[in-house]
Design an enzyme around this catalytic site. Structure first.
Site, short mmCIF file in Angstrom:
data_model
loop_
_atom_site.label_atom_id
_atom_site.label_comp_id
_atom_site.label_asym_id
_atom_site.label_seq_id
_atom_site.Cartn_x
_atom_site.Cartn_y
_atom_site.Cartn_z
N CYS A 80 48.19 46.88 45.07
CA CYS A 80 46.89 46.23 44.88
C CYS A 80 46.99 44.99 44.01
O CYS A 80 46.45 43.94 44.34
CB CYS A 80 45.91 47.25 44.32
SG CYS A 80 44.60 46.57 43.32
N CYS A 408 38.07 31.65 29.74
CA CYS A 408 38.71 32.79 30.42
C CYS A 408 40.07 32.37 30.97
O CYS A 408 40.65 33.10 31.78
CB CYS A 408 37.80 33.33 31.52
SG CYS A 408 37.31 32.09 32.71
#
Ligand code: SAH
Length: 451
Positions: A80, A408
């Site tokens: 994933c 971020c």
């Protein structure tokens, strides 16, 4: 010359990439290796190249293990790719993230300033309040399946538990997919550009009440009324169901058009001292606990006073500006997404705030259009690509006495600080672990205008 499929023996990872991969050198190549921690030695297989000197590889066998290695808790973690740090202790993950911020600031901006330890979480799983899950058709079983995208592909890997998502979200997701299957609803087919369901998006508030957004190619899903009734009676805590129509061939999850199918158009969220209404297309921080910690520290660093005029730039639904409105003279806010600004202005009203005005637009243009306002303190909280250079130019011309930069992405933060540092002194650099187990890290930087 290396080729895809070559296996290199006894390769040592000497560092981490910004995405948490092991970095090693081999001849003139820089290798980025999945599942090899810094200090580990292993045999690696070349997967693909980027340019002449960069190769991506996977680990075949490890000969020397890092003391920070742990057994991953998720069976699909390597396929994933959502969690880069499942095989590393949490303590070490926080060290890696701090080093990343430090390294980027030094390398890109030549800033050698103390980077505080990353503020982490005690319980670092199940923090995500939103999931955006692709839906596909299982051709053999003739039903819908959901999952997470396999790294760098559009294949779906099924999962029943994700360590990052709030548990109520995955319970709701499984039930909604069951119900859609009961009605034999078709998934969207990327190749043929037909069918219906593309994604299911679920967002929960801090009390586990949820908004479901069904993203479909076409609006005319058969028996939609019955489906909605079934969802409402079988999935506890669903407070809102929105149908979003994305009819473009695109990787962008949400389309423009939306229709409310059930309940309220908004999900109510409590953050610090205010209540916020958030609609489906608006951005909201994904980790409530860390978001409150981060805002609290950002507000402390801003050291606000009653006469201050504040700009909340890249405001989303206004969560930063409205948290400080009672401490200052006026809050202005700008945000590019129309729905988020509508939410922000509603949040001004529902919290009885009399001194805040939010407008929709590009932050850079806002600075040009509102030349007359004198900002004392500016909060900036841009997306990963950071601030635009013309926005920075405007900041440097208008000289607010403080800038609180919430970032971020350490690399674009460093790029922007390299310019801002000419006129601003750095007061603090403090990373927060908003996204545990992933490679992302959030950083607050306090900047004070030089005398
Ligand atoms: N401060 C908010 C939102 C941060 S996310 C919070 O803490 O929740 C960054 C926000 O910037 C997003 O809402 C995004 O829509 C907005 N944005 C992106 N580009 C922009 C631009 N050029 N001008 C103004 N806002 C922008």
């Amino acid at each position: 010359m290396l080729k895809v499929g070559d296996v290199l023996k006894n390769i040592e990872a000497i560092d981490y990439s910004s995405e948490g991969l092991g970095v090693a050198k081999f001849e003139h190549y820089t290798l980025f290796i999945s599942s090899l921690l810094k200090g580990e030695v292993g045999d690696v297989e070349i997967l693909y190249f980027k340019g002449k000197d960069i190769a991506f590889a996977k680990t075949k066998k490890i000969h020397k293990f890092s003391p920070h290695r742990i057994t991953p808790l998720c069976p699909i973690h390597s396929a994933c790719g959502g969690c880069s740090f499942q095989t590393v202790t949490y303590e070490e993950e926080l060290n890696i993230k701090r080093d990343k911020v430090k390294k980027d600031l030094l390398k890109i901006a030549h800033i050698d300033f103390e980077v505080k330890d990353v503020v982490g979480m005690k319980n670092y799983h199940h923090y995500r309040n939103k999931i955006e899950i692709p839906i596909k058709e299982d051709k053999r079983k003739k039903c819908l399946i959901y999952g997470l995208y396999r790294k760098n592909s559009h294949d779906i890997i099924s999962f029943s538990h994700c360590l990052l998502a709030k548990e109520c979200l995955e319970v709701a997701l499984a039930k909604v997919v069951d119900i859609l299957n009961n009605y034999r609803v078709k998934a969207y087919d990327e190749q043929r550009h037909d069918g219906f369901i593309r994604h299911l998006v679920l967002r929960a508030n801090e009390r586990d009440e949820m908004m479901l957004t069904i993203v479909t190619k076409d609006d005319n899903i058969p028996q939609l009324d019955k489906i909605v009734k079934d969802i409402v009676s079988n999935v506890p805590n669903i407070k809102s169901i929105v149908l979003n129509i994305q009819d473009k061939k695109s990787n962008v999850i949400l389309g423009e058009k939306e229709r409310l199918l059930f309940g309220d158009k908004y999900l109510s969220v409590q953050l610090l001292n205010n209540k916020y209404e958030v609609s489906s297309k608006s951005f909201l921080q994904v980790n409530y606990l860390m978001c409150e910690k981060l805002y609290t520290r950002a507000i402390e660093l801003a050291n606000l006073s009653k006469d201050d005029v504040v700009l909340d730039a890249y405001s989303g639904i206004g969560t930063i500006g409205l948290s400080v409105a009672n401490k200052v003279k006026h809050v202005y806010g700008v945000e590019i997404v129309k729905d988020a600004i509508e939410d922000a202005n509603m949040n001004v009203k529902i919290n009885n705030i009399g001194n805040a005005s939010y407008v929709c637009g590009d932050a850079r243009e806002y600075m040009l259009n509102y030349r007359d306002i004198k900002f004392d303190v500016v909060f900036v909280d841009p997306p990963r690509k950071g601030l635009s250079s013309s926005f920075i130019d405007s900041l440097l011309k208008r000289k607010p006495k403080k800038i609180i930069y919430i970032s971020c992405n350490p690399s674009t933060l460093a790029r922007d600080l390299a310019i801002l540092k000419d006129k601003y002194n750095i007061e603090a650099i403090e990373p927060f672990d908003m996204f545990p187990r992933t490679y992302h890290v959030e950083t607050i930087v306090g900047l004070i205008l030089k005398k």
